[in-house]
Design a protein around this motif. Structure first.
Motif, mmCIF file in Angstrom:
data_model
loop_
_atom_site.group_PDB
_atom_site.id
_atom_site.type_symbol
_atom_site.label_atom_id
_atom_site.label_comp_id
_atom_site.label_asym_id
_atom_site.label_seq_id
_atom_site.Cartn_x
_atom_site.Cartn_y
_atom_site.Cartn_z
ATOM 1 N N VAL A 490 0.882 -1.164 0.000
ATOM 2 C CA VAL A 490 0.000 0.000 0.000
ATOM 3 C C VAL A 490 0.920 1.214 0.000
ATOM 4 C CG1 VAL A 490 -1.732 1.267 1.308
ATOM 5 C CG2 VAL A 490 -1.824 -1.215 1.208
ATOM 6 N N ASN A 491 0.787 2.069 -1.025
ATOM 7 C CA ASN A 491 1.681 3.216 -1.187
ATOM 8 C C ASN A 491 3.150 2.760 -1.178
ATOM 9 O OD1 ASN A 491 2.218 5.866 -1.654
ATOM 10 N ND2 ASN A 491 2.131 6.488 0.492
ATOM 11 N N LYS A 528 -2.929 10.400 -4.072
ATOM 12 C CA LYS A 528 -3.405 9.122 -4.605
ATOM 13 C C LYS A 528 -2.525 7.974 -4.082
ATOM 14 C CE LYS A 528 -1.364 8.713 -9.188
ATOM 15 N NZ LYS A 528 -1.187 9.598 -10.282
ATOM 16 N N ILE A 529 -3.168 6.834 -3.847
ATOM 17 C CA ILE A 529 -2.468 5.700 -3.218
ATOM 18 C C ILE A 529 -2.524 4.498 -4.153
ATOM 19 C CG2 ILE A 529 -2.471 4.130 -1.229
ATOM 20 C CD1 ILE A 529 -4.112 6.268 0.252
ATOM 21 N N PRO A 530 -1.343 3.996 -4.577
ATOM 22 C CA PRO A 530 -1.359 2.743 -5.335
ATOM 23 C C PRO A 530 -1.457 1.543 -4.371
ATOM 24 C CG PRO A 530 0.869 3.646 -5.243
ATOM 25 C CD PRO A 530 0.010 4.563 -4.447
ATOM 26 N N ILE A 531 -2.305 0.579 -4.745
ATOM 27 C CA ILE A 531 -2.415 -0.673 -3.952
ATOM 28 C C ILE A 531 -1.978 -1.785 -4.889
ATOM 29 C CG2 ILE A 531 -3.995 -2.210 -2.715
ATOM 30 C CD1 ILE A 531 -5.860 0.274 -2.422
ATOM 31 N N GLN A 532 -0.935 -2.527 -4.510
ATOM 32 C CA GLN A 532 -0.391 -3.522 -5.423
ATOM 33 C C GLN A 532 -0.262 -4.885 -4.751
ATOM 34 O OE1 GLN A 532 2.999 -1.003 -5.603
ATOM 35 N NE2 GLN A 532 2.860 -0.746 -7.825
ATOM 36 N N ALA A 533 -0.407 -5.929 -5.558
ATOM 37 C CA ALA A 533 -0.079 -7.278 -5.097
ATOM 38 C C ALA A 533 1.144 -7.708 -5.880
ATOM 39 C CB ALA A 533 -1.235 -8.224 -5.356
ATOM 40 N N ALA A 534 2.143 -8.259 -5.198
ATOM 41 C CA ALA A 534 3.388 -8.590 -5.886
ATOM 42 C C ALA A 534 3.895 -9.952 -5.463
ATOM 43 C CB ALA A 534 4.440 -7.536 -5.556
ATOM 44 N N LEU A 545 -6.116 4.252 -5.651
ATOM 45 C CA LEU A 545 -7.137 4.965 -4.891
ATOM 46 C C LEU A 545 -6.934 6.452 -5.168
ATOM 47 C CD1 LEU A 545 -9.308 4.368 -2.747
ATOM 48 C CD2 LEU A 545 -7.591 4.725 -1.007
ATOM 49 N N SER A 546 -7.936 7.091 -5.809
ATOM 50 C CA SER A 546 -7.721 8.478 -6.233
ATOM 51 C C SER A 546 -7.727 9.421 -5.026
ATOM 52 C CB SER A 546 -8.795 8.887 -7.236
ATOM 53 O OG SER A 546 -10.053 8.649 -6.659
ATOM 54 N N ALA A 547 -7.115 10.602 -5.239
ATOM 55 C CA ALA A 547 -6.941 11.542 -4.123
ATOM 56 C C ALA A 547 -8.187 12.392 -3.920
ATOM 57 C CB ALA A 547 -5.755 12.443 -4.432
ATOM 58 N N LEU A 548 -8.329 12.870 -2.696
ATOM 59 C CA LEU A 548 -9.338 13.894 -2.429
ATOM 60 C C LEU A 548 -8.759 15.217 -2.949
ATOM 61 C CD1 LEU A 548 -10.103 12.939 1.253
ATOM 62 C CD2 LEU A 548 -11.728 12.807 -0.602
ATOM 63 N N LYS A 572 -0.033 20.481 -7.245
ATOM 64 C CA LYS A 572 0.525 19.226 -7.745
ATOM 65 C C LYS A 572 1.830 18.896 -7.007
ATOM 66 C CE LYS A 572 1.556 17.358 -12.317
ATOM 67 N NZ LYS A 572 1.613 17.802 -13.717
ATOM 68 N N ALA A 573 2.673 19.937 -6.859
ATOM 69 C CA ALA A 573 3.964 19.727 -6.183
ATOM 70 C C ALA A 573 3.727 19.338 -4.726
ATOM 71 C CB ALA A 573 4.781 21.011 -6.249
ATOM 72 N N GLY A 574 2.743 19.999 -4.102
ATOM 73 C CA GLY A 574 2.418 19.673 -2.697
ATOM 74 C C GLY A 574 1.966 18.226 -2.551
ATOM 75 N N LYS A 575 1.117 17.781 -3.507
ATOM 76 C CA LYS A 575 0.617 16.403 -3.448
ATOM 77 C C LYS A 575 1.751 15.394 -3.611
ATOM 78 C CE LYS A 575 -4.230 16.672 -4.548
ATOM 79 N NZ LYS A 575 -4.681 16.649 -3.173
ATOM 80 N N LYS A 576 2.703 15.746 -4.514
ATOM 81 C CA LYS A 576 3.823 14.847 -4.773
ATOM 82 C C LYS A 576 4.646 14.677 -3.495
ATOM 83 C CE LYS A 576 7.507 14.220 -8.150
ATOM 84 N NZ LYS A 576 8.271 14.892 -9.203
ATOM 85 N N LYS A 577 4.885 15.817 -2.837
ATOM 86 C CA LYS A 577 5.666 15.796 -1.605
ATOM 87 C C LYS A 577 4.903 15.019 -0.521
ATOM 88 C CE LYS A 577 8.235 18.926 1.382
ATOM 89 N NZ LYS A 577 8.477 20.297 1.766
ATOM 90 N N MET A 578 3.583 15.262 -0.478
ATOM 91 C CA MET A 578 2.748 14.610 0.542
ATOM 92 C C MET A 578 2.786 13.092 0.371
ATOM 93 S SD MET A 578 -1.128 15.421 1.554
ATOM 94 C CE MET A 578 -1.514 16.872 0.940
ATOM 95 N N ARG A 579 2.796 12.679 -0.929
ATOM 96 C CA ARG A 579 2.796 11.239 -1.165
ATOM 97 C C ARG A 579 4.105 10.609 -0.709
ATOM 98 N NH1 ARG A 579 2.925 7.797 -6.467
ATOM 99 N NH2 ARG A 579 3.446 5.959 -5.254
ATOM 100 N N GLN A 580 5.178 11.404 -0.802
ATOM 101 C CA GLN A 580 6.479 10.879 -0.384
ATOM 102 C C GLN A 580 6.528 10.661 1.124
ATOM 103 O OE1 GLN A 580 9.069 13.684 -2.159
ATOM 104 N NE2 GLN A 580 10.457 12.154 -2.957
ATOM 105 N N PHE A 581 5.993 11.633 1.851
ATOM 106 C CA PHE A 581 6.115 11.564 3.311
ATOM 107 C C PHE A 581 4.828 11.116 3.990
ATOM 108 C CE2 PHE A 581 9.170 14.813 1.884
ATOM 109 C CZ PHE A 581 10.326 14.176 2.276
#
Length: 599
Positions: A490-491, A528-534, A545-548, A572-581
């Motif tokens: 997850v993420n 946005k959150i990727p959910i993966q099975a590996a 899972l799309s972002a609010l 967009k830049a804020g979301k990118k940073k948010m996804r990282q942390f």
């Protein structure tokens, strides 16, 4: 002491819900063992959960005095056994302590899978069997058909089967007479050195450990110094007694009798079921043949919802293990769930019962991880180890092959549902071994992988056959297969509590189902959150899972388009940073629902 010729020891065996405990109630009532005012339904089921679910979990014993019609006085020792496949171990132990069995068959339902399994255990233990056809007060009862079925399917003579209604009490006197005249008396020698078989033990908060024994030879008196032959431990007997279901102290137990002793034993661990008890001085030379120890089959992790309750949970689990020798546990930690225990059970019902008891008796909310079985992992350097938890799987490049446990499943099903059952077994990678008919019902024998059965096989079987199928299994050993560990990310963070072992051919289907399920269960975040099975490094399924979104351009009215663009770029830049942390919180409900696999 009662002479051997006037003792009868017997158990009641049957499929689930064929009326064992009710029949035991009637036998107790008919012989006035318990005063009328103390009588209640399911007299021998003492746990709340047994009474609530209407099932027997622990085998219970009672001593009954009976005056036969010829005026002779008899002592009957009755053991009421569970019917569920998970507690078959309790049944096999009880069988060794007695010489005969009442085989109870519901005269409306006929012979079921568990009836067969329990009868074979009784025949293995050399029992004399008395068939009893129960529920004859019901309009659907068909005595002749069921008696014929007993002869066809089980192969024992049912011409003398006793028609009984355990509910109304009809046929109970005939049953008692049959026990006295058809079952053999126990053998034993009062002058030989003491040999007592330890049938069961449990913890009593007032008396310490209570040990249920069946005396084979010799006499056991109060104050005797005894020793356990397997563990070599020595104790002094404080108290001896029998169950009339309540404990009643007596002075001595002779050959053929079943009773209990207490001897200041501190832990149930110190008493091995199947051990032989003898006198410390002039004891027996050879122990009795014991039982095979019970092997846990299903493993799962139990974690407290509130991690502050971990210590309470440890106490609860230790206390439960005192009374249930077939339940094993060890500590484990999980990144997602914190501290908990990896526990071993005899089957899924056993798991449910333990979980319910912890939640109810100790008031601790639990999370259960996906049930798994033990795999044998063979490494390329020739070493081999047992894998209990998929999270501990080593690097696949070092593994030579993996073996999984297989079972032999016997399913009895009415003809019209046979196709659905065969399809279900094929879908679960089953290999058909046998298909025969008993009247209008098919008996199918399949070789199935245990990990396909522990999830929800039983529920699916009941739903495709509208509840008419009965199912019983035994372990057959291990076989190599193409198995892989599927992890869920997850993420891009692996969630260890959701990883599981799957067959390579079915991994993609399982992975896709898991991702779709989690997409619905995890709440949306600002990114946005990727959910993966590996499997290893290869992603086999993915959902996003799309972002609010916050509408950042709301305050721009008119003016230049570049102002809007600038704000959107900033977002967009804020979301990118948010996804990282950003940390994704997976709620408890999501874990629990994700682990319940549906088709």
């Amino acid at each position: 002491m009662t002479p051997l010729s006037h003792i009868r020891n017997f158990s009641i065996v049957a499929h689930i819900d064929h009326g064992k405990s009710t029949l035991a109630d009637r036998l107790i009532q008919q012989t006035n063992t318990v005063a009328e005012r103390d009588m209640k339904e399911q007299m021998l089921d003492s746990m709340d959960i047994e009474r609530e679910r209407g099932i027997t979990i622990k085998a219970n014993t009672v001593r009954i005095d009976y005056t036969a019609q010829n005026g002779e006085q008899y002592v009957l020792n009755l053991i009421d056994t569970p019917g569920h496949v998970d507690f078959a171990y309790e049944v096999s132990r009880s069988m060794r302590a007695v010489e005969g069995s009442l085989l109870v068959v519901d005269s409306t339902q006929g012979v079921e899978a568990q009836t067969l399994a329990n009868v074979y255990q009784a025949i293995d233990a050399d029992h004399e069997l008395i068939p009893v056809l129960n529920k004859i007060d019901l309009p659907a009862s068909d005595i002749d058909r069921v008696a014929e079925q007993i002869e066809d399917v089980i192969g024992i003579d049912a011409s003398g089967a006793i028609p009984v209604s355990a509910k109304t009490g009809q046929g109970i006197t005939e049953t008692l007479e049959a026990i006295v005249h058809h079952l053999p008396p126990p053998k034993g020698d009062a002058d030989a050195p003491l040999k007592a078989m330890l049938v069961d033990s449990w913890y009593d908060p007032y008396l310490g450990v209570v040990v249920l024994v069946r005396i084979m030879d010799g006499v056991l008196k109060k104050g005797d110094q005894i020793k356990m032959m397997q563990t070599g431990a020595r104790y002094g007997v404080d108290r001896i007694g029998v169950f009339r279901p309540a404990m009643q102290p007596i002075d001595a137990l002779g050959p053929g009798e079943i009773g209990f002793i207490t001897a200041s034993i501190k832990q149930v661990r110190d008493t091995k079921v199947g051990d032989t008890i003898t006198h410390e001085k002039k004891g027996a030379d050879k122990p009795l043949p014991g039982f095979k120890p019970s092997q846990p089959v299903v493993f799962c992790g139990l974690f407290p919802v509130d991690s502050a309750e971990f210590e309470d949970m440890r106490d609860a689990i230790e206390k439960l293990a005192l009374n249930d020798a077939s339940f094993s546990y060890e500590m484990e930690t999980s990144a997602a769930l914190g501290f908990g225990f990896r526990c071993g059970f005899l089957g899924l019902l056993h798991l449910e019962v333990i979980r319910d008891r912890i939640e109810r008796e100790y008031d601790i909310e639990l999370i259960t991880t996906a049930p798994s079985v033990i795999y044998h992992v063979y490494m390329k350097d020739g070493t081999q180890f047992d894998l209990h938890n998929p999270a501990d799987m080593p690097d696949p490049s070092h593994i030579d092959h993996i073996e999984e446990p297989r079972i032999k499943a016997t399913i009895l099903v009415p003809d019209e549902y046979l196709g659905d059952v065969l399809k279900l077994c094929q879908d679960r990678r089953g290999i058909q071994m046998d298909l025969t008919y008993a009247g209008s019902r098919a008996m199918v024998v399949y070789d199935l992988p245990l990990n396909e059965v522990v999830f929800d096989f039983y529920d699916r079987l009941k739903s495709v056959t509208k509840g008419y199928a009965s199912f019983d299994y035994q372990l057959e050993g291990y076989r190599e297969d193409s198995l892989v560990k599927m992890s869920v990310l997850v993420n891009e963070e692996p969630v260890d509590a959701l990883s599981m072992m799957v067959h390579r051919d079915r991994a993609e289907m399982r992975g896709r189902a898991m991702c779709e399920k989690l997409k619905d269960l995890i709440p949306r975040h600002m990114f946005k959150i990727p959910i993966q099975a590996a499997i290893g490094g290869k992603v086999i399924a993915r959902e996003t899972l799309s972002a609010l979104r916050k509408d950042v351009t709301a305050k721009c009215y008119g003016g230049d388009a570049t102002r809007k663009k600038k704000l959107l770029e900033k977002q967009k830049a804020g979301k990118k940073k948010m996804r990282q942390f950003g940390k994704v919180d997976i709620p408890q409900e999501a874990f629990i629902s994700a682990l319940k696999m549906d088709d």
